[in-house]
Design an enzyme around this catalytic site. Sequence first.
Site, PDB file in Angstrom:
ATOM      1  N   ARG A   1       0.897  -1.145   0.064  1.00 41.97           N
ATOM      2  CA  ARG A   1      -0.032   0.148  -0.164  1.00 41.97           C
ATOM      3  C   ARG A   1       0.835   1.132  -0.088  1.00 41.97           C
ATOM      4  O   ARG A   1       1.653   1.527   1.000  1.00 41.97           O
ATOM      5  CB  ARG A   1      -0.924  -0.024   1.168  1.00 41.97           C
ATOM      6  N   GLY A   2       1.071   1.852  -1.153  1.00 38.45           N
ATOM      7  CA  GLY A   2       1.904   2.995  -1.312  1.00 38.45           C
ATOM      8  C   GLY A   2       1.905   4.154  -0.276  1.00 38.45           C
ATOM      9  O   GLY A   2       3.035   4.458   0.400  1.00 38.45           O
TER      10      GLY A   2
ATOM     11  N   GLU B   1      -4.063  -7.491  -6.369  1.00 38.67           N
ATOM     12  CA  GLU B   1      -2.582  -8.221  -6.615  1.00 38.67           C
ATOM     13  C   GLU B   1      -2.565  -9.386  -5.759  1.00 38.67           C
ATOM     14  O   GLU B   1      -1.685 -10.309  -6.301  1.00 38.67           O
ATOM     15  CB  GLU B   1      -1.833  -7.113  -6.411  1.00 38.67           C
TER      16      GLU B   1
ATOM     17  N   GLY C   1       2.540   6.164 -19.625  1.00 37.01           N
ATOM     18  CA  GLY C   1       2.218   5.592 -20.848  1.00 37.01           C
ATOM     19  C   GLY C   1       1.972   3.842 -20.748  1.00 37.01           C
ATOM     20  O   GLY C   1       1.139   3.270 -21.549  1.00 37.01           O
TER      21      GLY C   1
ATOM     22  N   ASP D   1       1.172   3.918   2.855  1.00 36.63           N
ATOM     23  CA  ASP D   1       1.846   3.412   4.053  1.00 36.63           C
ATOM     24  C   ASP D   1       3.168   3.316   4.008  1.00 36.63           C
ATOM     25  O   ASP D   1       4.247   3.388   4.927  1.00 36.63           O
ATOM     26  CB  ASP D   1       1.050   2.242   4.465  1.00 36.63           C
ATOM     27  N   THR D   2       3.873   2.443   2.988  1.00 38.47           N
ATOM     28  CA  THR D   2       5.236   1.795   2.851  1.00 38.47           C
ATOM     29  C   THR D   2       6.000   2.072   1.688  1.00 38.47           C
ATOM     30  O   THR D   2       7.051   1.632   1.664  1.00 38.47           O
ATOM     31  CB  THR D   2       4.916   0.190   2.914  1.00 38.47           C
ATOM     32  N   LYS D   3       5.424   2.812   0.746  1.00 34.77           N
ATOM     33  CA  LYS D   3       6.263   3.118  -0.346  1.00 34.77           C
ATOM     34  C   LYS D   3       7.659   3.803  -0.396  1.00 34.77           C
ATOM     35  O   LYS D   3       8.717   3.411  -0.638  1.00 34.77           O
ATOM     36  CB  LYS D   3       5.537   3.939  -1.572  1.00 34.77           C
TER      37      LYS D   3
END
Length: 212
Positions: free
Chosen positions: A38-39, A106, A72, A41-43
Amino acid sequence: MQRSSTARSNICGQILQSRKQVQTNNNPRPCDVFINHRGIDTKRSVAGLLYNHLRRDLRLRPFLDSKNMKPGDKLFDKIEGAIGQCKIGIAVFSPQYCDSHFCLHELALMMETKKKVIPVFCDVKPSELRVKDYGNCPAKDVDRFQMALEEAKYTVGLAFDTLAGDWSEFLARASDAVIKNLVEVEQERLISRKQKSVPQFHCRTYIKNLNN
């Protein structure tokens, strides 16, 4: 420790060799590890550090959406292609993970394609993870998400507290888990290849030989 280092060296060597063969054939290069996260939170923390560590220090080919995608690219095509071709997956669970149906999609894809998945419970307990249905998701997808989440929750993984945890120790443990799973996948692939190369024994041939 020496055995782990030897296994790490062997698997990395095999991966690099297969990568050269892929490059020679001008085919798209598959990733070794797909990082599901989950970007929000943790990216910029766990997922980003894992990506850099696997790529820079272990010379593997991890997939992280913000690193491997460019303007793109078709989002679903790129993500689903990476999951289909990856050897193993890492699912980084976090407090807001289940708010994203895309993250759960995912995860479901990884489980449905029988990938080995290493769960990382980051600032969250497995019991706290629940699929949230806001009424905007088809029932069949909610079922897929719940099944995948339950499977992940009952898979041995890693737990990490981003405030009190030891980051270097976490990266070392995560690296060992990745290497061990890659070794298992490679061994299973070799066994499967050997089995396919063995001629099939047919009953008719056996009976014919008995009669001769």
